[in-house]
Scaffold this motif. Structure first.
Motif, PDB file in Angstrom:
ATOM      1  N   THR A 206      27.843  52.910   7.540  1.00  0.00           N
ATOM      2  CA  THR A 206      29.033  52.121   7.216  1.00  0.00           C
ATOM      3  C   THR A 206      29.728  52.669   5.982  1.00  0.00           C
ATOM      4  O   THR A 206      29.091  53.225   5.076  1.00  0.00           O
ATOM      5  N   ALA A 207      31.053  52.492   5.957  1.00  0.00           N
ATOM      6  CA  ALA A 207      31.841  52.734   4.755  1.00  0.00           C
ATOM      7  C   ALA A 207      31.915  51.408   4.007  1.00  0.00           C
ATOM      8  O   ALA A 207      32.237  50.376   4.597  1.00  0.00           O
ATOM      9  N   ASN A 208      31.582  51.418   2.736  1.00  0.00           N
ATOM     10  CA  ASN A 208      31.500  50.193   1.943  1.00  0.00           C
ATOM     11  C   ASN A 208      32.693  50.085   1.000  1.00  0.00           C
ATOM     12  O   ASN A 208      32.964  51.007   0.233  1.00  0.00           O
ATOM     13  N   LEU A 209      33.368  48.948   1.051  1.00  0.00           N
ATOM     14  CA  LEU A 209      34.530  48.715   0.201  1.00  0.00           C
ATOM     15  C   LEU A 209      34.317  47.443  -0.612  1.00  0.00           C
ATOM     16  O   LEU A 209      33.861  46.430  -0.076  1.00  0.00           O
ATOM     17  N   THR A 210      34.647  47.503  -1.886  1.00  0.00           N
ATOM     18  CA  THR A 210      34.613  46.310  -2.731  1.00  0.00           C
ATOM     19  C   THR A 210      35.839  45.462  -2.431  1.00  0.00           C
ATOM     20  O   THR A 210      36.950  45.976  -2.311  1.00  0.00           O
ATOM     21  N   LEU A 211      35.655  44.164  -2.307  1.00  0.00           N
ATOM     22  CA  LEU A 211      36.752  43.272  -1.945  1.00  0.00           C
ATOM     23  C   LEU A 211      37.491  42.795  -3.194  1.00  0.00           C
ATOM     24  O   LEU A 211      36.863  42.277  -4.121  1.00  0.00           O
ATOM     25  N   PRO A 212      38.816  42.970  -3.236  1.00  0.00           N
ATOM     26  CA  PRO A 212      39.580  42.502  -4.397  1.00  0.00           C
ATOM     27  C   PRO A 212      39.656  40.984  -4.438  1.00  0.00           C
ATOM     28  O   PRO A 212      39.936  40.344  -3.422  1.00  0.00           O
ATOM     29  N   GLY A 213      39.399  40.407  -5.596  1.00  0.00           N
ATOM     30  CA  GLY A 213      39.341  38.958  -5.714  1.00  0.00           C
ATOM     31  C   GLY A 213      40.683  38.260  -5.622  1.00  0.00           C
ATOM     32  O   GLY A 213      40.740  37.046  -5.413  1.00  0.00           O
ATOM     33  N   TYR A 214      41.803  39.004  -5.763  1.00  0.00           N
ATOM     34  CA  TYR A 214      43.119  38.363  -5.784  1.00  0.00           C
ATOM     35  C   TYR A 214      43.772  38.296  -4.401  1.00  0.00           C
ATOM     36  O   TYR A 214      44.842  37.711  -4.247  1.00  0.00           O
ATOM     37  N   LEU A 215      43.137  38.904  -3.389  1.00  0.00           N
ATOM     38  CA  LEU A 215      43.731  38.930  -2.055  1.00  0.00           C
ATOM     39  C   LEU A 215      43.128  37.865  -1.147  1.00  0.00           C
ATOM     40  O   LEU A 215      41.939  37.529  -1.244  1.00  0.00           O
ATOM     41  N   ALA A 216      43.957  37.350  -0.239  1.00  0.00           N
ATOM     42  CA  ALA A 216      43.459  36.476   0.826  1.00  0.00           C
ATOM     43  C   ALA A 216      42.573  37.315   1.737  1.00  0.00           C
ATOM     44  O   ALA A 216      42.927  38.428   2.103  1.00  0.00           O
ATOM     45  N   LEU A 217      41.424  36.773   2.100  1.00  0.00           N
ATOM     46  CA  LEU A 217      40.467  37.523   2.915  1.00  0.00           C
ATOM     47  C   LEU A 217      40.148  36.754   4.189  1.00  0.00           C
ATOM     48  O   LEU A 217      40.119  35.525   4.193  1.00  0.00           O
ATOM     49  N   PRO A 218      39.897  37.475   5.266  1.00  0.00           N
ATOM     50  CA  PRO A 218      39.399  36.788   6.467  1.00  0.00           C
ATOM     51  C   PRO A 218      38.046  36.152   6.175  1.00  0.00           C
ATOM     52  O   PRO A 218      37.322  36.567   5.263  1.00  0.00           O
ATOM     53  N   ALA A 219      37.690  35.155   6.971  1.00  0.00           N
ATOM     54  CA  ALA A 219      36.396  34.493   6.824  1.00  0.00           C
ATOM     55  C   ALA A 219      35.264  35.504   6.981  1.00  0.00           C
ATOM     56  O   ALA A 219      35.399  36.518   7.676  1.00  0.00           O
ATOM     57  N   ASP A 220      34.126  35.222   6.333  1.00  0.00           N
ATOM     58  CA  ASP A 220      32.957  36.078   6.508  1.00  0.00           C
ATOM     59  C   ASP A 220      32.619  36.172   7.992  1.00  0.00           C
ATOM     60  O   ASP A 220      32.657  35.167   8.720  1.00  0.00           O
ATOM     61  N   GLY A 221      32.261  37.373   8.425  1.00  0.00           N
ATOM     62  CA  GLY A 221      31.913  37.569   9.821  1.00  0.00           C
ATOM     63  C   GLY A 221      32.143  38.998  10.246  1.00  0.00           C
ATOM     64  O   GLY A 221      32.413  39.886   9.425  1.00  0.00           O
ATOM     65  N   VAL A 222      32.046  39.215  11.548  1.00  0.00           N
ATOM     66  CA  VAL A 222      32.155  40.547  12.132  1.00  0.00           C
ATOM     67  C   VAL A 222      33.424  40.603  12.989  1.00  0.00           C
ATOM     68  O   VAL A 222      33.711  39.671  13.743  1.00  0.00           O
ATOM     69  N   TYR A 223      34.156  41.711  12.861  1.00  0.00           N
ATOM     70  CA  TYR A 223      35.460  41.851  13.504  1.00  0.00           C
ATOM     71  C   TYR A 223      35.577  43.188  14.227  1.00  0.00           C
ATOM     72  O   TYR A 223      35.072  44.214  13.744  1.00  0.00           O
ATOM     73  N   ALA A 224      36.268  43.185  15.372  1.00  0.00           N
ATOM     74  CA  ALA A 224      36.777  44.423  15.953  1.00  0.00           C
ATOM     75  C   ALA A 224      37.927  44.861  15.070  1.00  0.00           C
ATOM     76  O   ALA A 224      38.763  44.047  14.674  1.00  0.00           O
ATOM     77  N   ALA A 225      37.967  46.147  14.737  1.00  0.00           N
ATOM     78  CA  ALA A 225      38.937  46.609  13.744  1.00  0.00           C
ATOM     79  C   ALA A 225      39.444  48.006  14.070  1.00  0.00           C
ATOM     80  O   ALA A 225      38.898  48.711  14.927  1.00  0.00           O
ATOM     81  N   LYS A 226      40.492  48.378  13.385  1.00  0.00           N
ATOM     82  CA  LYS A 226      41.001  49.748  13.377  1.00  0.00           C
ATOM     83  C   LYS A 226      40.844  50.269  11.958  1.00  0.00           C
ATOM     84  O   LYS A 226      41.159  49.558  10.991  1.00  0.00           O
ATOM     85  N   ALA A 227      40.377  51.500  11.823  1.00  0.00           N
ATOM     86  CA  ALA A 227      40.211  52.096  10.501  1.00  0.00           C
ATOM     87  C   ALA A 227      41.060  53.361  10.417  1.00  0.00           C
ATOM     88  O   ALA A 227      41.159  54.122  11.386  1.00  0.00           O
ATOM     89  N   PHE A 228      41.663  53.565   9.250  1.00  0.00           N
ATOM     90  CA  PHE A 228      42.565  54.703   9.069  1.00  0.00           C
ATOM     91  C   PHE A 228      42.140  55.507   7.849  1.00  0.00           C
ATOM     92  O   PHE A 228      42.057  54.981   6.739  1.00  0.00           O
ATOM     93  N   LEU A 229      41.871  56.784   8.078  1.00  0.00           N
ATOM     94  CA  LEU A 229      41.649  57.750   7.003  1.00  0.00           C
ATOM     95  C   LEU A 229      42.881  58.653   6.991  1.00  0.00           C
ATOM     96  O   LEU A 229      43.034  59.517   7.861  1.00  0.00           O
TER      97      LEU A 229
END
Length: 305
Positions: A206-229
């Motif tokens: 996994t790629a690990n990202l720290t979550l910014p405290g000032y942003l609205a975040l989705p609920a804890d859980g697992v999601y289908a996602a798209k990732a962009f490098l």
């Protein structure tokens, strides 16, 4: 002279303007509809389309609410810059500005920005105690000679599109509903950090990202996602949470890129949330978690196909 007037004077020109004002957090479909109406009316009247926004959310500055932002300031500004406006003015929001009356605020716009009209949403209000709502602006318009256009809200599935409604959808994990109101997938962006390599040991790095405290975040859980490098897009499974199976306490985002191998630590990763798969739960052991991750990946592939 107030700070508000000083900042407006810095943006003064000889052009006559049609103005809208707001925070525009998220630049969602409701905001886009309002901005497009502003541009349309400005073109019809041969005026400059001018959007005024603030560097900080008024509620946060005034301590009224620990509000979480849908977009960072940088990304909000980028989204607004792509809307084709003639002018974007960003003002400081301070407690002092909150005491300026609606009449004085409008006076500054008329005097220094040559405002000929204002385009607002039905829930708009400006000035001290938010007294400058649509009704008050119409009263002022007859005295101070400018037009007022109130744009109806965008409604999707019987829900008025608003930043508040989007935050609620994210908080419940309903990223599909958030997407409908945003007109795009909700996303987070961050630099890939070092992790505990548990995913790699399980066979799912996994790629690990720290979550910014000032942003609205989705609920804890697992999601289908798209990732962009950069410009490269990958299907992905994303987990927001604290990895309870391993007793991890730090709240973070972990993203498994499907059909990808490589070290991307230190790179910027953009993660778009497509659909909620399941809540985050604690498994009996690593093998049970591994089985579930395989099922999550299979489900994500079906969704993202």
């Amino acid at each position: 002279m107030t700070l508000l007037e000083e900042e407006i004077i810095r943006h003064s020109s000889d052009q006559n303007t049609l103005i809208t004002i707001g925070v525009f957090d998220g630049v969602h479909l409701g905001h886009q509809h309002l901005i497009n109406e502003l541009k349309k009316q400005a073109k019809e009247r041969n005026l400059q389309s001018c959007l005024i926004t603030f560097k900080d959310h008024p509620s946060k500055v005034l301590g009224q609410d620990d509000i979480k932002l849908i977009l960072s300031l940088e990304e909000r500004n980028l989204a607004l810059s792509q809307m084709g406006l003639d002018q974007i003015i960003m003002l400081s929001f301070t407690p002092e500005i909150s005491t300026v009356s609606a009449t004085d605020f409008v006076g500054y716009l008329l005097d220094h920005l040559h405002m000929k009209g204002i385009v607002v949403g039905s829930d708009f209000a400006l000035g001290r105690n938010r007294a400058g709502d649509a009704t008050a602006l119409r009263r002022l318009s007859h005295i101070m000679d400018f037009s007022v256009s109130v744009v109806s809200p965008v409604v999707i599935e019987n829900q008025i599109v608003s930043s508040t409604a989007i935050r609620r959808a994210l908080l419940s994990g309903n990223v599909s509903k958030a997407r409908l109101m945003l007109g795009r997938n909700y996303h987070l962006r961050g630099t890939v950090q070092n992790g505990a390599n548990r995913g790699t040991k399980l066979g799912f790095p996994t790629a690990n990202l720290t979550l910014p405290g000032y942003l609205a975040l989705p609920a804890d859980g697992v999601y289908a996602a798209k990732a962009f490098l950069g410009e490269k897009e990958y299907n992905a499974v994303a987990n927001i949470g604290s990895c309870p199976t391993f007793g991890q306490e730090e709240h973070r985002l972990e993203v498994h890129l499907l059909d990808f191998a490589g070290d991307i630590k230190g790179q910027v990763l953009k993660v778009e949330f497509v659909e909620f798969l399941r809540p985050e739960i604690c498994f009996a052991d690593a093998e049970a978690l591994k089985t579930q991750i395989s099922a999550d990946i299979s489900k994500a592939r079906d969704i993202l196909r």
